[in-house]
Design a protein around this motif. Structure first.
Motif, short mmCIF file in Angstrom:
data_model
loop_
_atom_site.label_atom_id
_atom_site.label_comp_id
_atom_site.label_asym_id
_atom_site.label_seq_id
_atom_site.Cartn_x
_atom_site.Cartn_y
_atom_site.Cartn_z
N GLU A 95 -79.76 -14.54 -9.78
CA GLU A 95 -78.86 -14.55 -10.95
C GLU A 95 -78.13 -15.88 -11.13
O GLU A 95 -77.62 -16.17 -12.21
CB GLU A 95 -77.82 -13.43 -10.81
N HIS A 96 -78.04 -16.67 -10.05
CA HIS A 96 -77.32 -17.95 -10.09
C HIS A 96 -78.21 -19.08 -9.59
O HIS A 96 -78.05 -19.56 -8.47
CB HIS A 96 -76.03 -17.87 -9.25
N PRO A 97 -79.17 -19.50 -10.45
CA PRO A 97 -80.19 -20.46 -10.00
C PRO A 97 -79.62 -21.82 -9.59
O PRO A 97 -80.31 -22.59 -8.92
CB PRO A 97 -81.11 -20.59 -11.22
N ARG A 98 -78.38 -22.14 -9.98
CA ARG A 98 -77.84 -23.45 -9.61
C ARG A 98 -76.92 -23.37 -8.38
O ARG A 98 -76.29 -24.36 -8.00
CB ARG A 98 -77.07 -24.07 -10.79
N SER A 99 -76.84 -22.19 -7.75
CA SER A 99 -75.95 -22.03 -6.60
C SER A 99 -76.57 -22.55 -5.31
O SER A 99 -77.79 -22.75 -5.22
CB SER A 99 -75.62 -20.54 -6.43
N VAL A 100 -75.72 -22.79 -4.33
CA VAL A 100 -76.19 -23.16 -2.99
C VAL A 100 -77.07 -22.02 -2.45
O VAL A 100 -78.09 -22.24 -1.79
CB VAL A 100 -74.98 -23.38 -2.03
N LEU A 101 -76.67 -20.80 -2.76
CA LEU A 101 -77.41 -19.62 -2.33
C LEU A 101 -78.87 -19.68 -2.81
O LEU A 101 -79.81 -19.42 -2.05
CB LEU A 101 -76.72 -18.38 -2.92
N SER A 102 -79.04 -20.06 -4.09
CA SER A 102 -80.38 -20.15 -4.67
C SER A 102 -81.19 -21.26 -3.98
O SER A 102 -82.37 -21.10 -3.69
CB SER A 102 -80.27 -20.41 -6.17
N ARG A 103 -80.51 -22.41 -3.71
CA ARG A 103 -81.20 -23.52 -3.03
C ARG A 103 -81.68 -23.08 -1.64
O ARG A 103 -82.80 -23.35 -1.24
CB ARG A 103 -80.25 -24.72 -2.93
N ALA A 151 -71.16 -18.25 -5.63
CA ALA A 151 -72.10 -17.13 -5.61
C ALA A 151 -72.12 -16.49 -4.22
O ALA A 151 -72.06 -15.26 -4.07
CB ALA A 151 -73.50 -17.60 -6.01
N ALA A 152 -72.20 -17.34 -3.18
CA ALA A 152 -72.24 -16.84 -1.80
C ALA A 152 -70.94 -16.13 -1.46
O ALA A 152 -70.93 -15.09 -0.80
CB ALA A 152 -72.51 -17.98 -0.82
N LYS A 153 -69.83 -16.71 -1.91
CA LYS A 153 -68.52 -16.13 -1.60
C LYS A 153 -68.40 -14.73 -2.23
O LYS A 153 -67.87 -13.81 -1.62
CB LYS A 153 -67.40 -17.05 -2.08
N GLY A 154 -68.93 -14.61 -3.45
CA GLY A 154 -68.92 -13.30 -4.12
C GLY A 154 -69.67 -12.26 -3.31
O GLY A 154 -69.20 -11.14 -3.10
N VAL A 155 -70.86 -12.66 -2.82
CA VAL A 155 -71.69 -11.73 -2.04
C VAL A 155 -70.98 -11.35 -0.74
O VAL A 155 -70.90 -10.17 -0.38
CB VAL A 155 -73.06 -12.39 -1.70
N VAL A 156 -70.47 -12.36 -0.03
CA VAL A 156 -69.85 -12.11 1.28
C VAL A 156 -68.56 -11.28 1.13
O VAL A 156 -68.33 -10.36 1.90
CB VAL A 156 -69.59 -13.44 2.04
N ASP A 157 -67.76 -11.59 0.11
CA ASP A 157 -66.53 -10.82 -0.10
C ASP A 157 -66.84 -9.34 -0.35
O ASP A 157 -66.19 -8.45 0.20
CB ASP A 157 -65.71 -11.39 -1.27
N ARG A 158 -67.85 -9.10 -1.19
CA ARG A 158 -68.23 -7.72 -1.49
C ARG A 158 -68.76 -7.03 -0.23
O ARG A 158 -68.41 -5.90 0.08
CB ARG A 158 -69.28 -7.70 -2.61
N PHE A 159 -69.61 -7.77 0.51
CA PHE A 159 -70.18 -7.25 1.76
C PHE A 159 -69.07 -6.87 2.75
O PHE A 159 -69.10 -5.80 3.35
CB PHE A 159 -71.10 -8.31 2.37
N LEU A 160 -68.08 -7.75 2.88
CA LEU A 160 -66.98 -7.47 3.82
C LEU A 160 -66.13 -6.29 3.38
O LEU A 160 -65.54 -5.59 4.19
CB LEU A 160 -66.12 -8.73 4.04
#
Ligand SMILES: [Zn+2]
Length: 314
Positions: free
Chosen positions: A201-209, A232-241
């Motif tokens: 969903e976030h092709p320009r994020s570090v996550l995508s790279r 993008a990564a912070k969003g994923v990790v925050d939700r995961f936590l």
């Protein structure tokens, strides 16, 4: 000096360790399990491993009082029979009896996660506590329960499957056949799955790279990207936590143990994980007088299984 031997029987490796009367792990050794073999051959290897350990440390067989085995799946600790293990492909295997026949020692059997909880309670992060829950976050979610200083395994030996309590009804499918299990949201496997979706969903994020790099996404680099400030990564990790925290609060509300210990790969993230979990527990756990269980990381890592198995006969 008397000794006990602990054997951590895993789907990949069989690890054995020599433990003295002061609960110190003096030496350990391992061999591959080759789980597809007939179980009697695995039993033979367990006996050989125990013998090799004694030889290596110059300990006489007469100084060994018992052997403990931590097994995956559901072991009947009273009969010494592994009732079922998906990892080993075992169905009603009398492993304790066989190992006892081969070694001439009393053999005790328990679930591997319960062994780890026992070790953490006797010599690890929960030393001196009489009740604790160890939750291991890895490929799946495992848990061991210690109540009144003893392993609690339920009348049918199946207790502690916290990973399969539903936290999002009808949602993410789980390996157990239900939908919305904690394991489908808060295991490291679940974290990577959530990160992969977000990367698309976030092709320009570090996550995508990272997702398109040779390494691919894994638990460690998703956390690193979040700590490095990738939104993008912070969003994923925050939700995961939040998923991790919600499950821990459920565990607290059911058992009110003196401690909840976080183990497995997630424990590598230390305070970055503990801090939000504690904050959620302070806000949400149903604790009178705000007396909360201690929430911290497990201390013994991979040795917990061996140590706990060795402590079974004490
Ligand atoms: Zn499940």
């Amino acid at each position: 000096m008397k000794y006990t031997i602990g054997i951590d029987l895993g789907g990949t490796n069989i690890a054995a360790g020599l433990v003295d009367e002061e609960n110190r792990l003096l030496a350990k050794t391992s061999v591959p399990t080759h789980a597809q073999r007939p179980w009697r051959e695995i039993g033979k290897d367990m006996a050989a491993l125990a013998k090799a350990l004694l030889h290596q440390e110059g300990i006489d067989d007469s100084q060994v009082t018992s052997i403990g085995v931590g097994s995956p799946g559901t072991p009947d600790s009273k009969q010494g029979v592994v009732l079922f293990s998906g990892n080993l492909g075992w169905d009603r295997v009398p492993v304790a009896k066989e190992l006892s026949r081969l070694t001439g020692k009393p053999v005790f059997l328990a679930n591997d996660a319960n062994c780890a909880a026992l070790a953490e309670g006797k010599v690890g992060a929960g030393k001196g506590l009489s009740s604790l829950v160890l939750v291991t976050f890895g490929t799946g979610i495992g848990a061991g329960i210690l109540l009144n200083g003893r392993i609690y395994e339920g009348f049918n030996f199946g207790a502690g499957e916290f990973g399969h309590m539903v936290i999002c009804s009808g949602e993410e499918p789980c390996t157990c056949g239900r939908r919305g299990c904690w394991e489908a949201y808060a295991s490291m496997t679940a974290l990577v799955r959530q990160a992969k979706r977000t990367a698309r969903e976030h092709p320009r994020s570090v996550l995508s790279r990272l997702a398109h790099s040779g390494e691919g996404l894994n638990g460690r680099n998703v956390f690193e990207a979040a700590k490095g400030g990738d939104a993008a990564a912070k969003g994923v990790v925050d939700r995961f936590l939040q998923y991790v925290s919600d499950g821990v609060v459920n565990v607290i509300n059911i058992l009110q143990p003196q401690a909840v210990l976080i183990g497995g790969a997630l424990a590598n993230e230390g305070e970055y994980v503990l801090s939000p979990v504690r904050k959620t527990a302070e806000r949400d756990a149903f604790c009178r007088n705000n007396v909360l269980p201690r929430i911290c990381c497990a201390a013994l890592g991979n040795d917990a299984g061996i140590l706990g198995a060795a402590l079974l006969g004490r």
